[in-house]
Design a protein around this motif. Structure first.
Motif, PDB file in Angstrom:
ATOM      1  N   ASP A 264     -54.811  57.920 -32.351  1.00 29.51           N
ATOM      2  CA  ASP A 264     -53.555  57.353 -31.875  1.00 29.51           C
ATOM      3  C   ASP A 264     -52.646  58.438 -31.294  1.00 29.51           C
ATOM      4  N   ALA A 265     -52.572  59.562 -31.990  1.00 31.02           N
ATOM      5  CA  ALA A 265     -51.690  60.635 -31.540  1.00 31.02           C
ATOM      6  C   ALA A 265     -52.147  61.209 -30.203  1.00 31.02           C
ATOM      7  N   LEU A 266     -53.440  61.423 -30.039  1.00 28.52           N
ATOM      8  CA  LEU A 266     -53.953  61.960 -28.785  1.00 28.52           C
ATOM      9  C   LEU A 266     -53.714  60.995 -27.627  1.00 28.52           C
ATOM     10  N   GLU A 267     -53.858  59.695 -27.903  1.00 27.53           N
ATOM     11  CA  GLU A 267     -53.602  58.699 -26.858  1.00 27.53           C
ATOM     12  C   GLU A 267     -52.119  58.672 -26.488  1.00 27.53           C
ATOM     13  N   LEU A 268     -51.252  58.763 -27.479  1.00 26.80           N
ATOM     14  CA  LEU A 268     -49.818  58.773 -27.214  1.00 26.80           C
ATOM     15  C   LEU A 268     -49.401  60.002 -26.406  1.00 26.80           C
ATOM     16  N   ALA A 269     -50.008  61.142 -26.720  1.00 30.30           N
ATOM     17  CA  ALA A 269     -49.609  62.395 -26.077  1.00 30.30           C
ATOM     18  C   ALA A 269     -50.300  62.637 -24.737  1.00 30.30           C
ATOM     19  N   ALA A 270     -51.200  61.747 -24.324  1.00 38.39           N
ATOM     20  CA  ALA A 270     -51.980  61.977 -23.110  1.00 38.39           C
ATOM     21  C   ALA A 270     -51.146  62.278 -21.869  1.00 38.39           C
ATOM     22  N   PRO A 271     -49.954  61.662 -21.662  1.00 41.02           N
ATOM     23  CA  PRO A 271     -49.186  61.961 -20.441  1.00 41.02           C
ATOM     24  C   PRO A 271     -48.559  63.351 -20.404  1.00 41.02           C
TER      25      PRO A 271
ATOM     26  N   ALA B 150     -44.723  71.496 -24.083  1.00 38.15           N
ATOM     27  CA  ALA B 150     -46.075  70.969 -23.855  1.00 38.15           C
ATOM     28  C   ALA B 150     -47.161  71.878 -24.433  1.00 38.15           C
ATOM     29  N   PRO B 151     -47.155  73.201 -24.134  1.00 38.29           N
ATOM     30  CA  PRO B 151     -48.194  74.048 -24.746  1.00 38.29           C
ATOM     31  C   PRO B 151     -48.108  74.085 -26.268  1.00 38.29           C
ATOM     32  N   LEU B 152     -46.889  74.004 -26.809  1.00 40.52           N
ATOM     33  CA  LEU B 152     -46.725  74.026 -28.264  1.00 40.52           C
ATOM     34  C   LEU B 152     -47.218  72.725 -28.884  1.00 40.52           C
ATOM     35  N   VAL B 153     -46.941  71.606 -28.219  1.00 38.10           N
ATOM     36  CA  VAL B 153     -47.465  70.330 -28.700  1.00 38.10           C
ATOM     37  C   VAL B 153     -48.987  70.359 -28.689  1.00 38.10           C
ATOM     38  N   GLY B 154     -49.569  70.884 -27.608  1.00 37.01           N
ATOM     39  CA  GLY B 154     -51.022  70.991 -27.539  1.00 37.01           C
ATOM     40  C   GLY B 154     -51.581  71.840 -28.670  1.00 37.01           C
ATOM     41  N   ALA B 155     -50.932  72.990 -28.917  1.00 33.36           N
ATOM     42  CA  ALA B 155     -51.401  73.879 -29.990  1.00 33.36           C
ATOM     43  C   ALA B 155     -51.281  73.205 -31.359  1.00 33.36           C
ATOM     44  N   GLY B 156     -50.167  72.492 -31.560  1.00 30.25           N
ATOM     45  CA  GLY B 156     -49.989  71.799 -32.837  1.00 30.25           C
ATOM     46  C   GLY B 156     -51.010  70.688 -33.024  1.00 30.25           C
TER      47      GLY B 156
ATOM     48  N   ALA C  68     -40.561  61.296 -18.055  1.00 21.40           N
ATOM     49  CA  ALA C  68     -40.170  60.333 -19.100  1.00 21.40           C
ATOM     50  C   ALA C  68     -41.332  59.961 -20.018  1.00 21.40           C
ATOM     51  N   PRO C  69     -42.476  59.490 -19.488  1.00 23.25           N
ATOM     52  CA  PRO C  69     -43.586  59.171 -20.397  1.00 23.25           C
ATOM     53  C   PRO C  69     -44.160  60.407 -21.077  1.00 23.25           C
ATOM     54  N   ALA C  70     -44.086  61.569 -20.430  1.00 19.81           N
ATOM     55  CA  ALA C  70     -44.595  62.800 -21.056  1.00 19.81           C
ATOM     56  C   ALA C  70     -43.772  63.161 -22.287  1.00 19.81           C
ATOM     57  N   VAL C  71     -42.457  63.110 -22.139  1.00 24.31           N
ATOM     58  CA  VAL C  71     -41.567  63.417 -23.263  1.00 24.31           C
ATOM     59  C   VAL C  71     -41.730  62.387 -24.378  1.00 24.31           C
ATOM     60  N   ALA C  72     -41.701  61.099 -23.990  1.00 27.57           N
ATOM     61  CA  ALA C  72     -41.793  60.038 -25.004  1.00 27.57           C
ATOM     62  C   ALA C  72     -43.134  60.072 -25.726  1.00 27.57           C
ATOM     63  N   GLY C  73     -44.214  60.259 -24.982  1.00 25.59           N
ATOM     64  CA  GLY C  73     -45.532  60.276 -25.602  1.00 25.59           C
ATOM     65  C   GLY C  73     -45.745  61.472 -26.501  1.00 25.59           C
ATOM     66  N   ALA C  74     -45.298  62.639 -26.058  1.00 28.73           N
ATOM     67  CA  ALA C  74     -45.461  63.847 -26.869  1.00 28.73           C
ATOM     68  C   ALA C  74     -44.736  63.704 -28.203  1.00 28.73           C
ATOM     69  N   TRP C  75     -43.482  63.218 -28.137  1.00 25.71           N
ATOM     70  CA  TRP C  75     -42.745  63.084 -29.398  1.00 25.71           C
ATOM     71  C   TRP C  75     -43.345  61.994 -30.274  1.00 25.71           C
TER      72      TRP C  75
ATOM     73  N   GLN D  11     -32.453  62.324 -16.247  1.00 25.91           N
ATOM     74  CA  GLN D  11     -31.774  63.357 -15.464  1.00 25.91           C
ATOM     75  C   GLN D  11     -31.088  64.406 -16.333  1.00 25.91           C
ATOM     76  N   GLY D  12     -31.494  64.538 -17.585  1.00 23.94           N
ATOM     77  CA  GLY D  12     -30.876  65.532 -18.452  1.00 23.94           C
ATOM     78  C   GLY D  12     -31.031  66.943 -17.906  1.00 23.94           C
ATOM     79  N   VAL D  13     -30.103  67.824 -18.273  1.00 24.38           N
ATOM     80  CA  VAL D  13     -30.100  69.179 -17.716  1.00 24.38           C
ATOM     81  C   VAL D  13     -31.345  69.969 -18.129  1.00 24.38           C
ATOM     82  N   ALA D  14     -31.992  69.581 -19.224  1.00 22.71           N
ATOM     83  CA  ALA D  14     -33.112  70.383 -19.728  1.00 22.71           C
ATOM     84  C   ALA D  14     -34.404  69.590 -19.869  1.00 22.71           C
ATOM     85  N   VAL D  15     -34.521  68.449 -19.180  1.00 25.72           N
ATOM     86  CA  VAL D  15     -35.747  67.654 -19.320  1.00 25.72           C
ATOM     87  C   VAL D  15     -36.966  68.460 -18.881  1.00 25.72           C
ATOM     88  N   LYS D  16     -36.905  69.067 -17.707  1.00 26.46           N
ATOM     89  CA  LYS D  16     -38.050  69.826 -17.201  1.00 26.46           C
ATOM     90  C   LYS D  16     -38.310  71.061 -18.051  1.00 26.46           C
ATOM     91  N   ALA D  17     -37.241  71.735 -18.453  1.00 24.69           N
ATOM     92  CA  ALA D  17     -37.408  72.918 -19.295  1.00 24.69           C
ATOM     93  C   ALA D  17     -38.000  72.541 -20.651  1.00 24.69           C
TER      94      ALA D  17
END
Length: 542
Positions: free
Chosen positions: A318-325, A491-497, A332-339, A479-485
């Protein structure tokens, strides 16, 4: 301060780490940039206070953010050391609700801090006895340039040119100040379409060009046109710091077009963009494909689980499927899925409610401890593979007898603790390996303190992801000031975790929350009476 480091080693360290931070393709997570710059962090706080007013973020979460930022900016010489510093510190010591006089004053202070920020760092390194550590300098400058909107690929080419001519740290800072002072410019970018339904609507767009005009535009700029069969395209004018950043902006526009076309009835003839973008006055096309963000779960391949899928779903599935984006998806889906993946694995209904850890922030903190425990072993293992003396020494002999990466990492840690030097293979990135050796010497000398500092950095990064997710999902804003950052860092930390959690669950039979508990205890006991070392923090005690 870094007065004891030789000038040549200092310069090489700074250059090597900046190359690390700007090299995204294939760069392992331990050597990436883990935080944003101070100015963007201050802007984040201002924005968070506004969202708290709308009840998207909790007051407790914003207070935690403010307290951590106050600690983080302490060593940042770019924020001044007299009146500017005093005003900034005074404001951060109390709540900053929006609207309020304090919130308005902080906004003005940030504008003052922005002017001359890198120049103050340049002045600091001109005094050898007061030079900041090379690691801090490299992280600060790299984060600031990325936060300005420069593309990592553009900056990698920039620091590469400086490295090839052996530029010292002062010259690097001088060039960075010039980049900071350069105003964004307007770029014209061609987005070619191989398929465009409802062309009568497309032709009404001021940037529309026909297939024939696309070929003519490319030919006039010296690009090959053989084999191009364009339906048409758009010429976009965007303001950016460099050609790659301009292409990234247009890539997002094209993704929005494709998303809209997915809602055409039947979705039979959606918009089909070409695989490349062309930036006027840039010599080569730039790929339309979003570069991967570095979320790698390597254990799936290494342990043979890539194809081991059956009818029974697990928490990991389930977690891998959620984090796929997270790697290539829209923000938006990348942030939501990762969390969602993190929360699904590392939170529990029985978690105690604490004001300081509002909502599900406990999941962010747990992932941070797992990452902190994984970091030294990953770095030490890499160094073990790079230790190649011309004549085999005692460490090379010990490494030759090792059967596992854990044993190799342990051998290197013991060597560093004993004061032995590593004979690192002479390759293009040798300076980066030397910098890693320097970091690991600090870790093995004071493991509890160094890992606590590292865990705090990861905690800030993961809570930034959680905060960004709340702004996206509860505030309905991308459009948050730090969405891309936030994505670039997390992303690499989520992958490592996820990699470590996947290995623990599938190979060792350790549940995610149990692994988090092991990490929390390990950080408290490392280097103490129980014999826990930096290489076995996540190993079950048998």
């Amino acid at each position: 301060m870094a007065a004891t480091v030789s000038a040549d080693l200092y310069d090489r360290h700074v250059r090597a780490r900046m190359i690390d931070f700007f090299t995204l393709e294939g760069q392992p997570w331990p050597r990436r940039l883990w935080d944003v710059g101070s100015l963007l962090a201050l802007q984040e706080l201002l924005e968070a206070s506004t969202w708290a007013q709308h009840r998207v973020l909790s007051a407790a979460a914003v207070d935690w953010q403010r307290h951590e930022l106050l600690k983080a900016i302490g060593p940042d010489v770019g924020l001044g050391d007299k009146e500017l510093r005093a005003e900034l510190t005074s404001l951060l010591k109390r709540p900053l609700p929006d609207p309020s006089p304090a919130h308005r004053r902080l906004r003005v202070v940030v504008d003052h801090a922005r002017g001359g920020y890198l120049s103050r760092w340049a002045a600091a390194i001109s005094l050898p006895e007061q030079r900041p550590r090379p690691e801090r300098l490299a992280r600060t400058v790299a984060a600031h340039l990325l936060d300005l909107g420069y593309d990592a690929g553009y900056l990698a080419a920039w620091i590469g040119r400086l490295a090839r001519r052996g530029a010292g740290a002062e010259e690097v800072l001088h060039e960075a100040v010039a980049l900071d002072a350069t105003e964004p410019q307007v770029f014209t970018v061609l987005a070619m379409l191989d398929g465009a339904p409802e062309q009568q609507q497309a032709r009404k767009h001021e940037g529309w060009v026909s297939g024939r005009e696309v070929v003519d535009w490319l030919a006039r700029r010296g690009h090959p046109t053989s084999g191009i069969r364009a339906t048409g395209g758009f010429l976009y004018r965007v303001t950016a710091r460099d050609p790659f950043s301009a292409a990234a902006q247009v890539r997002e526009l094209v993704e929005r077009l494709v998303a809209r076309s997915s809602f055409i009835r039947g979705n039979k003839d959606g918009i089909k963009p070409a695989s490349q973008l062309w930036v006027d006055q840039h010599p080569a096309p730039i790929s339309l494909v979003t570069p991967a963000r570095g979320a790698d779960v390597l254990s799936l391949v290494r342990e043979g689980y890539l194809y081991q899928v059956n009818g029974e779903r697990t928490l990991i599935d389930d977690a891998l499927e959620l984090a796929a984006p997270v790697n290539r998806g829209a923000p938006a889906p990348a942030v939501a899925g990762a969390w969602a993946a993190i929360e699904s694995l590392l939170s529990h209904p029985d978690d105690p409610v604490e004001d300081e850890r509002s909502g599900k922030a406990v999941a962010a903190d747990r992932l941070a401890t797992i990452l902190a425990c994984s970091w030294p072993r990953a770095e030490l293992t890499a160094l073990a593979h790079r230790h190649r003396p011309e004549t085999p020494d005692a460490l090379a002999t010990r490494l030759g007898a090792c059967q596992t990466n854990r044993e190799r990492a342990s051998a290197v840690a013991q060597a560093l603790a004993a004061g032995e030097g590593l004979q690192l293979v002479n390759r293009f990135r040798r300076d980066a390996d030397i910098a890693a050796e320097h970091r690991m010497r600090r870790v093995v000398a004071a493991p509890r303190a160094e890992l606590a500092t590292t865990a705090a950095i990861f905690r800030i990064a993961m809570r930034r992801l959680y905060r960004t997710r709340n702004i996206v999902l509860h505030g309905g804003s991308t459009q948050g000031v730090a969405v891309k950052a936030a994505l670039r860092i997390s992303a690499p930390l989520v992958g490592a975790g996820l990699d470590r959690l996947t290995y623990a669950a599938l190979v060792e039979g350790i549940a995610p929350l149990d692994l988090a508990a092991m990490a929390e205890v390990g950080l408290k006991l490392v280097g103490g009476e129980t014999g826990v070392t930096v290489t076995d923090l996540l190993e079950p005690r048998r």
